[in-house]
Design an enzyme around this catalytic site. Structure first.
Site, PDB file in Angstrom:
ATOM      1  N   HIS A   1       0.820  -1.206   0.000  1.00 53.46           N
ATOM      2  CA  HIS A   1       0.000   0.000   0.000  1.00 53.46           C
ATOM      3  C   HIS A   1       0.858   1.261   0.000  1.00 53.46           C
ATOM      4  CE1 HIS A   1       0.595  -0.697   4.347  1.00 53.46           C
ATOM      5  NE2 HIS A   1       0.330   0.583   4.539  1.00 53.46           N
TER       6      HIS A   1
ATOM      7  N   TYR B   1       3.177   9.046  11.893  1.00 54.87           N
ATOM      8  CA  TYR B   1       2.557   7.760  11.566  1.00 54.87           C
ATOM      9  C   TYR B   1       3.077   7.231  10.231  1.00 54.87           C
ATOM     10  CZ  TYR B   1      -1.073   4.472  10.169  1.00 54.87           C
ATOM     11  OH  TYR B   1      -1.737   3.361   9.722  1.00 54.87           O
TER      12      TYR B   1
END
Length: 133
Positions: free
Chosen positions: A63, A126
């Site tokens: 991804h 993140y």
């Protein structure tokens, strides 16, 4: 990379950021090595062409994470459409193994979250930490 919090146009002051995520078809682990490097290059090129700033990017084998800044006139859907369409066409031309393993490079889905100034640092951290998981 933009470091200013606010951007300006003739009539608008804005700070618009989106966290975007999408995956290859069947979530296959195809975004590695040369393909990963070429994908990063293509994403930066297309983003510059359409007037979007990629603040942070992390390509995982299955991804893509992007944190982009844009203008109020660009929809997240249009941005994702431009990035996915362009990269799919070029990568499938350049890497024939992608054509044999996948009917299309990307799924039709994506994740989008608008990001305000308070959580911008959190989203960047993140994305940076994705490789360490």
């Amino acid at each position: 990379m933009a470091t200013e919090r606010w951007k300006h146009s003739n009539t608008t002051v804005y700070n618009i950021g989106f966290h975007l995520i999408w995956c290859p078809k069947y979530r296959r682990n195809v975004l590695e090595n040369e393909i990963e490097a070429r994908l990063k290059e293509l994403l930066y090129n297309k983003a510059e062409e359409i007037g979007v700033t990629i603040e942070k990017m992390e390509i995982m084998p299955d991804h893509v994470h992007l944190f982009v800044k844009t203008t109020p006139t660009m929809s997240p859907h249009w941005i994702v459409q431009q990035l996915k369409g362009y990269t799919s066409r070029i990568l499938r031309q350049e890497f024939s193994e992608m054509r044999t393993r996948l009917p299309t490079l990307w799924t039709r889905s994506y994740y989008c979250e608008s990001v305000g100034h308070i959580s911008e640092k959190t989203v960047k951290k993140y994305i940076e930490d994705q490789k360490n998981k």
